[in-house]
Design an enzyme around this catalytic site. Structure first.
Site, PDB file in Angstrom:
ATOM      1  N   ARG A  28      44.784 -18.871 -39.421  1.00 19.94           N
ATOM      2  CA  ARG A  28      44.799 -17.964 -40.572  1.00 19.94           C
ATOM      3  C   ARG A  28      46.028 -17.061 -40.625  1.00 19.94           C
ATOM      4  O   ARG A  28      46.570 -16.801 -41.702  1.00 19.94           O
ATOM      5  CB  ARG A  28      43.529 -17.111 -40.549  1.00 19.94           C
ATOM      6  CG  ARG A  28      43.317 -16.207 -41.768  1.00 19.94           C
ATOM      7  CD  ARG A  28      41.991 -15.475 -41.658  1.00 19.94           C
ATOM      8  NE  ARG A  28      41.747 -14.561 -42.758  1.00 19.94           N
ATOM      9  CZ  ARG A  28      41.070 -14.878 -43.855  1.00 19.94           C
ATOM     10  NH1 ARG A  28      40.575 -16.086 -43.975  1.00 19.94           N
ATOM     11  NH2 ARG A  28      40.875 -13.981 -44.810  1.00 19.94           N
ATOM     12  N   ARG A  83      39.576 -36.478 -14.431  1.00 22.08           N
ATOM     13  CA  ARG A  83      39.266 -35.041 -14.388  1.00 22.08           C
ATOM     14  C   ARG A  83      40.467 -34.212 -13.960  1.00 22.08           C
ATOM     15  O   ARG A  83      40.352 -33.209 -13.249  1.00 22.08           O
ATOM     16  CB  ARG A  83      38.079 -34.774 -13.446  1.00 22.08           C
ATOM     17  CG  ARG A  83      36.825 -35.585 -13.726  1.00 22.08           C
ATOM     18  CD  ARG A  83      36.260 -35.315 -15.088  1.00 22.08           C
ATOM     19  NE  ARG A  83      35.782 -33.931 -15.218  1.00 22.08           N
ATOM     20  CZ  ARG A  83      35.331 -33.400 -16.360  1.00 22.08           C
ATOM     21  NH1 ARG A  83      35.321 -34.137 -17.461  1.00 22.08           N
ATOM     22  NH2 ARG A  83      34.916 -32.156 -16.393  1.00 22.08           N
ATOM     23  N   ASP A 138      44.223 -32.978 -15.839  1.00 19.30           N
ATOM     24  CA  ASP A 138      45.071 -33.098 -17.018  1.00 19.30           C
ATOM     25  C   ASP A 138      46.493 -33.550 -16.684  1.00 19.30           C
ATOM     26  O   ASP A 138      47.058 -34.416 -17.362  1.00 19.30           O
ATOM     27  CB  ASP A 138      45.095 -31.787 -17.812  1.00 19.30           C
ATOM     28  CG  ASP A 138      45.524 -30.589 -16.981  1.00 19.30           C
ATOM     29  OD1 ASP A 138      45.612 -30.701 -15.747  1.00 19.30           O
ATOM     30  OD2 ASP A 138      45.744 -29.506 -17.577  1.00 19.30           O
ATOM     31  N   SER A 145      51.058 -29.947  -9.422  1.00 16.95           N
ATOM     32  CA  SER A 145      50.749 -29.729 -10.844  1.00 16.95           C
ATOM     33  C   SER A 145      51.419 -28.487 -11.398  1.00 16.95           C
ATOM     34  O   SER A 145      51.858 -28.445 -12.549  1.00 16.95           O
ATOM     35  CB  SER A 145      49.236 -29.639 -11.035  1.00 16.95           C
ATOM     36  OG  SER A 145      48.605 -30.850 -10.711  1.00 16.95           O
ATOM     37  N   HIS A 202      46.700  18.202 -35.554  1.00 17.90           N
ATOM     38  CA  HIS A 202      45.233  18.161 -35.509  1.00 17.90           C
ATOM     39  C   HIS A 202      44.660  17.734 -36.860  1.00 17.90           C
ATOM     40  O   HIS A 202      43.494  17.992 -37.159  1.00 17.90           O
ATOM     41  CB  HIS A 202      44.646  19.518 -35.102  1.00 17.90           C
ATOM     42  CG  HIS A 202      45.351  20.167 -33.960  1.00 17.90           C
ATOM     43  ND1 HIS A 202      45.087  19.874 -32.650  1.00 17.90           N
ATOM     44  CD2 HIS A 202      46.349  21.083 -33.944  1.00 17.90           C
ATOM     45  CE1 HIS A 202      45.875  20.587 -31.867  1.00 17.90           C
ATOM     46  NE2 HIS A 202      46.660  21.311 -32.627  1.00 17.90           N
ATOM     47  N   SER A 256      38.340  -3.908 -53.903  1.00 22.99           N
ATOM     48  CA  SER A 256      36.907  -3.911 -53.631  1.00 22.99           C
ATOM     49  C   SER A 256      36.215  -4.797 -54.648  1.00 22.99           C
ATOM     50  O   SER A 256      36.584  -4.808 -55.830  1.00 22.99           O
ATOM     51  CB  SER A 256      36.344  -2.487 -53.702  1.00 22.99           C
ATOM     52  OG  SER A 256      34.929  -2.497 -53.727  1.00 22.99           O
ATOM     53  N   ARG A 264      44.332  -4.350 -41.000  1.00 23.89           N
ATOM     54  CA  ARG A 264      44.512  -5.551 -40.171  1.00 23.89           C
ATOM     55  C   ARG A 264      45.337  -5.208 -38.936  1.00 23.89           C
ATOM     56  O   ARG A 264      45.033  -5.669 -37.826  1.00 23.89           O
ATOM     57  CB  ARG A 264      45.199  -6.655 -40.971  1.00 23.89           C
ATOM     58  CG  ARG A 264      45.454  -7.925 -40.173  1.00 23.89           C
ATOM     59  CD  ARG A 264      46.199  -8.972 -40.988  1.00 23.89           C
ATOM     60  NE  ARG A 264      45.424  -9.426 -42.136  1.00 23.89           N
ATOM     61  CZ  ARG A 264      45.857 -10.322 -43.017  1.00 23.89           C
ATOM     62  NH1 ARG A 264      47.075 -10.844 -42.883  1.00 23.89           N
ATOM     63  NH2 ARG A 264      45.088 -10.679 -44.028  1.00 23.89           N
ATOM     64  N   ARG A 274      46.695 -19.257  -3.844  1.00 24.40           N
ATOM     65  CA  ARG A 274      46.212 -19.326  -5.235  1.00 24.40           C
ATOM     66  C   ARG A 274      44.720 -19.583  -5.265  1.00 24.40           C
ATOM     67  O   ARG A 274      44.130 -20.067  -4.289  1.00 24.40           O
ATOM     68  CB  ARG A 274      46.907 -20.410  -6.067  1.00 24.40           C
ATOM     69  CG  ARG A 274      46.368 -21.793  -5.886  1.00 24.40           C
ATOM     70  CD  ARG A 274      45.970 -22.604  -7.114  1.00 24.40           C
ATOM     71  NE  ARG A 274      45.851 -21.983  -8.382  1.00 24.40           N
ATOM     72  CZ  ARG A 274      46.140 -22.599  -9.532  1.00 24.40           C
ATOM     73  NH1 ARG A 274      46.622 -23.823  -9.524  1.00 24.40           N
ATOM     74  NH2 ARG A 274      45.941 -22.008 -10.683  1.00 24.40           N
ATOM     75  N   ARG A 328      44.762 -19.578 -20.266  1.00 27.39           N
ATOM     76  CA  ARG A 328      44.861 -20.467 -21.432  1.00 27.39           C
ATOM     77  C   ARG A 328      44.493 -19.716 -22.715  1.00 27.39           C
ATOM     78  O   ARG A 328      44.898 -20.114 -23.816  1.00 27.39           O
ATOM     79  CB  ARG A 328      43.932 -21.670 -21.279  1.00 27.39           C
ATOM     80  CG  ARG A 328      44.349 -22.669 -20.210  1.00 27.39           C
ATOM     81  CD  ARG A 328      43.265 -23.722 -20.033  1.00 27.39           C
ATOM     82  NE  ARG A 328      43.521 -24.600 -18.912  1.00 27.39           N
ATOM     83  CZ  ARG A 328      43.983 -25.838 -19.003  1.00 27.39           C
ATOM     84  NH1 ARG A 328      44.245 -26.344 -20.205  1.00 27.39           N
ATOM     85  NH2 ARG A 328      44.177 -26.573 -17.928  1.00 27.39           N
TER      86      ARG A 328
END
Length: 481
Positions: free
Chosen positions: A13, A81, A83, A108, A155, A285, A299, A325, A334
């Site tokens: 979006r 299993r 990637d 990896s 204020h 509105s 936003r 690690r 991710r």
């Protein structure tokens, strides 16, 4: 995109195509292939005869992964299993001459971590020009309105006057700090390089038969081929996750800046002094046709809160990486790393849109000043009376009584501030009646605001933006709904 599956609005979006592409699957897997290619080139250069020119040429011809290959790797991953190994398999099928040497000596994290560092650098290269353009637009706005007096607020209560331009410099200064922090974080990024399974480079030392110099040369050659200036000298299996803190901290700080700016615009919109751009056919509105809601600024506030919270992901993850690690960093990274950059990208695009078309209403600003200025001018009135030979104490009491009467009219009766009319009708103040208009000139209440604004923009901002002049454009950004 399937309408039956959730997709993040960050990419579907709001975010720009260029930022979304950086964190796309195609770019990720194609970058892995570039890393494998450069590893092979470096290994051949440093002396591994098993790396053939044919293997390297085949890899060069297939760096951009196809949809079919992505699908094949997905099928393979379901079986193994893993990637990375799934993509090693598919790349090897595509490049049969290289099948035996792809990923040679690597773990990896050679592809996953080095790729992430490339993405972080490239993502900053998208953000920095946008931030530069926000600062440039706000700086032009500040100069345009450097002399326009406006009621200051502390204020959220009326305070001494400032100018519209001077207020904008407060926003700009924080954005300049964000620019400094982002450039620093971008330029501090290095590569993990070729470090092996636990960071000891044992596999590469074995490949080069114990020649430490060749292993170090290999590490630096890969980094140079990938366009980075330095490699992290020591790592575990991964690069230190503390780097992610350094990367996300400037973005979280940017979120604080944009939230403060957008909140100010929302408050000013309520005061009807300044508004964000409002399109001719925009609906504020569904029920109240007259409304001009500050949806862009809302936003910004919404996504700024999200961006600030993502820093905690990096802090918590870095703190629990046991020894060389653990894998509890994988899933969260991710999500949080792409989310942070996509969110920052959306914020800056929205900020460009807002700052390209801020609308100022001087008459509303003037009316609000006139409602408060008489109270602020009381000290000027007292001093003018003293210069005419009056007693400060007597004058203070006279103006105090009149001020309270005027305040009651405003607060109790809902009327206008009539303090100056009362002063004009009070015989005690007759010696300064002719001076009252000059004593109430708003421009005499703003101090050095115009001069501060002009110096700040022409010196501090100009110096900060000088290295980025080529990035400045006059293009606006169209926003999605």
């Amino acid at each position: 995109m399937s309408n039956d599956k959730y997709s993040t609005p960050l990419s579907s979006r709001y975010a720009s195509e260029e930022m979304s592409k950086i964190f796309s699957l195609r770019n990720r897997f194609s970058t892995w292939r570039k890393l494998w290619l450069n590893l092979a080139i470096a290994e051949q250069k440093v002396g591994l005869s098993m790396i053939t020119d044919e293997a390297i040429e085949q890899m060069k011809q297939h760096l951009d992964i196809t949809d079919e290959e992505i699908a094949a790797a997905s099928v393979e991953e379901a079986k193994v299993r893993h990637d990375v190994m799934a993509h090693v398999h598919v790349f090897g099928e595509t490049c049969p001459a290289a099948a035996g040497i792809i990923h040679l000596g690597a773990t990896s994290c050679y592809v996953t971590d080095n790729a992430d560092l490339i993405f972080l650098r490239d993502a900053y290269d998208v953000l920095i020009p946008k931030l530069v353009n926000v600062i440039d637009r706000l700086s032009k706005f500040a100069l345009q309105y450097k002399d326009l007096p406006v009621l200051g607020w502390t204020h959220f209560q009326p305070a001494q006057l400032t100018t519209v331009g001077k207020r904008a410099t407060l926003w700009i200064q924080e954005l300049l700090w964000d620019l400094r922090n982002m450039v620093r974080a971008r330029n501090d990024l290095g590569l993990r390089g070729v470090k092996g399974t636990t960071g000891t480079q044992a596999s590469f030392l074995s490949l080069f038969h114990g020649d430490h110099d060749k292993v170090e040369e290999l590490d630096q050659t890969v980094v140079n081929l990938l366009g980075f200036e330095h490699v992290y000298p020591v790592t575990g299996q991964t690069y230190s996750r503390k780097i992610d803190i350094d990367v996300l901290s400037p973005l979280a700080s940017l979120g604080a800046t944009t939230h403060k700016f957008a909140t100010d615009i929302r408050l000013l919109a309520n005061l009807k002094e300044i508004e964000e751009p409002f399109e001719k056919s925009q609906i504020g509105s569904s029920a109240m046709a007259y409304k001009r809601n500050p949806m862009r600024s809302e936003r910004v506030c919404s996504l700024s809160r999200h961006l600030g919270g993502l820093l905690n992901d990096a802090i918590q993850t870095a703190s629990v990486q046991w020894f060389e690690r653990t894998l509890d960093d994988s899933a969260i990274r991710r999500i949080s790393l792409p989310s942070a950059f996509l969110t920052a990208d959306i914020l800056l695009s929205t900020m460009i849109n807002i700052t390209s078309g801020l609308v100022v209403y001087p008459k509303v600003i003037e009316r609000r000043i006139n409602a408060e200025l008489p109270f602020m001018a009381t000290e000027n009135i007292i001093m003018a009376m003293v210069e005419k030979g009056g007693s400060r104490q007597d004058c203070h009491e006279e103006i105090r009584v009149l001020s309270h009467q005027a305040s009651d009219v405003v607060k109790q009766e809902g009327g206008d501030n009539d303090l100056i009319e009362r002063v004009k009708k009070t015989e005690y103040f007759k010696p300064i009646w002719a001076e009252l208009d000059s004593l109430l000139d708003p421009s005499t209440f703003v101090g050095r605001a115009p001069q501060q604004t002009e110096k700040f923009v022409n010196k501090d901002v100009a110096e900060a933006l000088a290295p980025f002049k080529s990035m400045i454009t006059s293009e606006n950004v169209s926003l999605s709904v």
